[in-house]
Design a protein around this motif. Sequence first.
Motif, short mmCIF file in Angstrom:
data_model
loop_
_atom_site.label_atom_id
_atom_site.label_comp_id
_atom_site.label_asym_id
_atom_site.label_seq_id
_atom_site.Cartn_x
_atom_site.Cartn_y
_atom_site.Cartn_z
N GLY A 92 11.74 -2.95 -37.69
CA GLY A 92 12.84 -1.97 -37.74
C GLY A 92 13.91 -2.21 -38.57
O GLY A 92 15.10 -2.57 -37.93
N LEU A 93 13.75 -2.09 -40.00
CA LEU A 93 14.92 -2.46 -40.75
C LEU A 93 15.68 -1.17 -41.17
O LEU A 93 15.24 0.12 -41.25
CB LEU A 93 14.12 -2.77 -42.29
N SER A 113 20.58 -2.77 -35.40
CA SER A 113 21.24 -3.23 -34.09
C SER A 113 21.05 -2.48 -32.85
O SER A 113 20.20 -1.27 -33.20
CB SER A 113 22.65 -3.09 -34.30
N GLY A 114 21.22 -2.87 -31.80
CA GLY A 114 21.00 -2.11 -30.53
C GLY A 114 19.89 -2.93 -29.91
O GLY A 114 19.71 -4.15 -30.09
N MET A 167 15.43 -2.90 -28.03
CA MET A 167 14.17 -2.61 -28.36
C MET A 167 14.03 -1.04 -28.87
O MET A 167 13.20 -0.61 -29.65
CB MET A 167 13.21 -2.91 -26.92
N TYR A 168 14.54 0.00 -27.84
CA TYR A 168 14.31 1.43 -28.54
C TYR A 168 14.87 1.43 -29.84
O TYR A 168 13.99 2.05 -30.45
CB TYR A 168 15.05 2.15 -27.05
N GLU A 169 15.94 1.13 -30.09
CA GLU A 169 16.40 1.62 -31.58
C GLU A 169 15.74 0.74 -32.50
O GLU A 169 15.23 1.49 -33.60
CB GLU A 169 17.72 0.94 -31.28
N GLU A 170 15.13 -0.48 -32.15
CA GLU A 170 14.50 -1.26 -33.35
C GLU A 170 12.93 -0.61 -33.32
O GLU A 170 12.40 -0.52 -34.28
CB GLU A 170 14.32 -2.52 -32.80
N ALA A 171 12.21 -0.06 -32.15
CA ALA A 171 11.14 0.44 -32.16
C ALA A 171 11.23 1.77 -32.83
O ALA A 171 10.10 2.24 -33.67
CB ALA A 171 10.65 0.37 -30.87
N THR A 172 12.17 2.52 -32.49
CA THR A 172 12.22 3.75 -33.33
C THR A 172 12.59 3.55 -34.81
O THR A 172 11.68 4.36 -35.66
CB THR A 172 13.44 4.32 -32.92
N ALA A 173 13.14 2.60 -35.34
CA ALA A 173 13.14 2.34 -36.89
C ALA A 173 11.65 1.77 -37.38
O ALA A 173 11.61 2.23 -38.55
CB ALA A 173 14.26 1.13 -37.08
N GLY A 223 2.27 -9.77 -26.54
CA GLY A 223 3.64 -10.76 -26.52
C GLY A 223 3.52 -11.89 -27.48
O GLY A 223 2.39 -12.43 -27.54
N VAL A 224 4.24 -11.97 -28.28
CA VAL A 224 4.31 -13.34 -29.37
C VAL A 224 5.79 -13.98 -28.94
O VAL A 224 6.71 -13.46 -28.40
CB VAL A 224 4.35 -12.55 -30.78
N ALA A 225 5.62 -15.24 -29.52
CA ALA A 225 6.72 -15.95 -29.44
C ALA A 225 7.96 -15.65 -30.38
O ALA A 225 8.92 -15.71 -30.04
CB ALA A 225 6.46 -17.50 -29.84
N ARG A 226 7.55 -15.42 -31.67
CA ARG A 226 8.72 -15.05 -32.57
C ARG A 226 8.20 -14.17 -33.66
O ARG A 226 6.90 -14.13 -33.90
CB ARG A 226 9.09 -16.32 -33.38
N LEU A 227 8.95 -13.45 -34.26
CA LEU A 227 8.56 -12.44 -35.46
C LEU A 227 9.44 -12.85 -36.70
O LEU A 227 10.68 -13.36 -36.30
CB LEU A 227 8.60 -10.99 -34.93
N LEU A 228 9.03 -12.07 -37.95
CA LEU A 228 9.88 -12.48 -38.88
C LEU A 228 11.23 -11.68 -38.81
O LEU A 228 11.46 -10.99 -37.92
CB LEU A 228 9.31 -11.58 -40.02
N MET A 229 12.26 -12.47 -39.32
CA MET A 229 13.72 -11.99 -39.09
C MET A 229 14.27 -11.75 -37.94
O MET A 229 15.20 -11.05 -37.78
CB MET A 229 13.90 -10.68 -40.18
N GLY A 230 13.50 -12.36 -37.07
CA GLY A 230 14.21 -12.25 -35.61
C GLY A 230 13.89 -11.03 -34.92
O GLY A 230 14.66 -10.54 -34.08
N ALA A 231 13.05 -10.13 -35.57
CA ALA A 231 12.74 -8.87 -34.93
C ALA A 231 12.25 -8.83 -33.73
O ALA A 231 11.53 -10.08 -32.97
CB ALA A 231 11.51 -8.14 -35.71
#
Length: 131
Positions: free
Chosen positions: A33-34, A42-43, A45-51, A105-113
């Motif tokens: 969600g870039l 910013s925001g 989960m909803y905002e990031e998933a929308t992106a 569910g994962v421990a971590r994603l790139l760029m802190g996503a």
Amino acid sequence: MAIERHPSELGTFSDTVRVDGPGTWIYVSGALGLGPDGQIVSGGMYEEATAVFESIRGSLARSGATLDNVVRITAYLSGLESYADFGRARADAFGNSPPASAAVGVARLLMGARVEVDAVAFVPDDASVTR
């Protein structure tokens, strides 16, 4: 050619998606969600998933497809407690043509996503999509 979707009893995704006929498969790599600045929006989960879904929409457009052509997604979530917000963004993105879907569910994603989604789409040779 037909894409036949069978709704899930759980809601915003299809339990199965059957694809019959000639066409083109498109595989979309994991999208984050870039924002326009190349950073995670910013925001919550909803905002990031929308992106994320907007990013997938753009990738598909470059390949001659739309979100209506998506038959499967896999979502990787850094926190399953936000799954409802992810599900809401998925429902907003796909409307009445939800793909088959899995969430992990994962421990971590790139760029802190918080979320990353990959997708598989099918564009029939006759370009007709049934729902």
